[in-house]
Design an enzyme around this catalytic site. Structure first.
Site: not given
Lengths: 399, 399
Positions: B170-172
């Site tokens: 989700s961050d990336l």
């Protein structure tokens, strides 16, 4: 379709030879941002048109990857069809394809041919393994890219099998990267006046997401173990069981962990000599899990979510898709939108993840009927009505 | 660092206030593509500098997210520090931040302030849930975004728990989308002369990857079941057991399945009345699995991979990271590269997933030492040596 404020890519012409997933996702993103995407389809159409559950004869799966495009049917096996394609490319900004490496060349559209035809053209290719190297001829597929990239091997419980992600992440991440590479090339072209090639391989895209799993491997030469839903390095962290189900809690560092334990009346854990460091807590994982679950069991998920979120502890529930699409936050973010089919029903698809302030993404074109844009696009190319009728009659083009 | 051909974003100035993962990934991608990324760090530095296994005192984890940047230490809690930031922003193209929504405003850098300061500035924000809606104040974290977005709920075995992806997807994914949104805004600015805001929420990014899982939900109103490594709709597909381990096989349609079964001398299955349709094969899943595994067991994985790949059947092994980074294809694609730290060791990090033909991504700047660019950047701003010395002495800036 209402003409709202033009997107930032208004005026960018994209010729889209892709099918199925990775490529159509790439070009849909460019279309969402305002580009004029011409999806060239074979007479039978993108196979996804016939996949998934139909709504009044139309595929919602296809809608999810093909809004904001025009469709043109062109038989690229015919000389005349390839000729029309060449005319389109002469005036386009971007070509996107996701054939196996070498296919474009066989069509007489190799790198040199395209550069001669239109030196400003940006040519983006999405494939499984890349267009050089020993696996260049291997067929690829999302599941295989997940397996070969290492992405799947690190997922799953320690005593279970490696576990794929159900969402087709390798296709979609490659599609997003390709759209990004295309725009970088567009920006670079402002200075050089020249297009260039952009290539993204599905396996490479997932390797780029390995993050600390990769850096820890490089630093230690040890293959990371699967840790299921627990964090490999930090505890307590993971799923805990309330009176009516589980919640996910991410105590990413001590400060947050302290707040978490305080709210559970377990603040003493942080200073107890059995648990006063992360490594001790990792070793006492099962003991702590029981202790925490015992407290959690006294109240509902909603109770704990309210208390923990207010305390700044990242937490949530594992939502199923029914919960996701009913979630008030997901609704507030407009992450479900309606898109109409050209001459068909309106269906729901996931919304736009990129929110632009001045020129927001919007549905400026319906999901195209197969060949629904053929006549208009041929006319825009300068073909006469007789010429267009001829192409249609000879089944070089279709509408 | 050798000056190779400039990247496509050469000349684009990015001011980077982000830390940890999503934001640094976004700005690293922009740096890889040639942008001049100035990472503003608090005096203690991005916390990731102290995380993961150290190599000669340097974090490989940090290296994986911060090559191709310059670092400047600036105390943004001081008026003077914010003043320097304002001077930097007046002349920049892009600001990227991943604070919680509202933080920039509290620093006197709300949308209107920034537009007054530099109307051409593109302001990109990455956060967990978005900057509007009921969850705007909730803290977010990759694991929680995986849970709340529905991404995690569809992963895992039917009789097991929902399973997160170990990589911080989700961050990336949010970071990649933000880089893409920034470049779209750069392209749009060519026409309008004006910057705009770009926002990407981690939860929204993952929702956009739900693909057919979402469209099937919308079409049927049924929540998809977890199917582990099997395909929800097609069989045979998944992991099969050879004499020395498992291989992954993706028989995505009948034509490929026929080739697969032929190679196993099970071609008769396709016409046997017990198995002659996909729905019959789905129902006879366990029977077929045994039959296929019995054939597979007679030979090694390498044997089957060679035969099946040659037949055009997508297949591979579930590689662990040791296998991934030793894979000849991964090497041929340069998906492991060496990056030097400024005044430190050289470490390995994953390579560039976007391959550009004319101006390929390359390491044009080392992983910066904390504050390693402070003096140069201040001098570029036009500050005198005395002024720079004063800022350093008053600990507004650090080097």
């Amino acid at each position: 379709m209402a003409e709202a404020a033009k997107g930032p890519l208004d005026g960018l012409r994209v010729i889209d030879l892709t099918r199925v997933l990775s490529g159509p996702f790439c070009t849909m993103i460019l279309g969402d941002l305002g580009a004029d995407v011409i999806k060239i389809e074979p007479p039978k159409g993108d196979p996804v048109r016939a996949q998934g559950t139909m709504t009044e004869g139309h595929s919602g799966y296809f809608a999810g990857f093909n809004r904001n495009k025009r469709s043109m049917v062109l038989d690229l096996y015919s000389d005349e069809g390839r000729d029309v394609l060449r005319r389109l490319l002469a005036d386009a900004d971007v070509l996107v394809e996701n054939f196996r490496p070498g296919t474009l060349q066989k069509m007489g559209l190799g790198e040199d041919d395209l550069a001669r035809l239109n030196p400003r053209l940006i040519v983006a290719s999405i494939n499984g393994y890349g267009s050089t190297g020993p696996y260049v001829d291997r067929p690829a597929f999302d599941f295989i890219a997940q397996a070969m990239s290492g992405f799947m091997g690190v997922n799953g419980d320690p005593d279970g099998p490696p576990m794929r992600a159900a969402a087709p992440v390798s296709d979609l991440v490659a599609g997003i990267y390709a759209a990004l590479g295309v725009l970088a090339a567009v920006v670079g072209r402002e200075r050089t006046g020249k297009g260039q090639t952009v290539e993204v391989a599905m396996v490479n895209g997932l390797i780029s997401l390995l993050a600390y799993l990769a850096s820890e491997y490089f630093a230690t030469n040890r293959v990371p173990e699967r840790t299921g839903n627990d964090h490999p390095l930090v505890y307590p962290y993971g799923l805990f069981t309330c009176s009516d189900g589980q919640i996910a809690v991410a105590n990413s560092h001590d400060q947050i962990l302290r707040r978490f334990l305080d709210r559970l009346d377990l603040g003493w854990v942080m200073t107890d000599p059995r648990y006063d460091s992360n490594s001790k807590r990792m070793a006492a994982r099962e003991e702590l899990r029981e202790m925490i679950n015992a407290r959690m069991a006294g109240h509902s998920r909603d109770h704990w979510l309210a208390i923990l979120n207010a305390a700044g502890v990242p937490c949530g529930i594992v939502q199923d898709l029914h919960q996701v699409f009913a979630d008030p936050q997901v609704k507030a973010q407009q992450m479900v939108i309606d898109v109409p089919f050209q001459d068909g029903p309106t269906v729901k698809v996931p919304g736009f993840p990129i929110k632009l302030g001045a020129t927001p993404c919007h549905v400026h074109r319906p999901v195209p009927r197969l060949g629904g844009g053929t006549r208009t696009i041929l006319a825009e190319l300068g073909l006469s009505e007789e010429e267009i009728a001829g192409l249609l009659q000879r089944q070089v083009a279709g509408d």
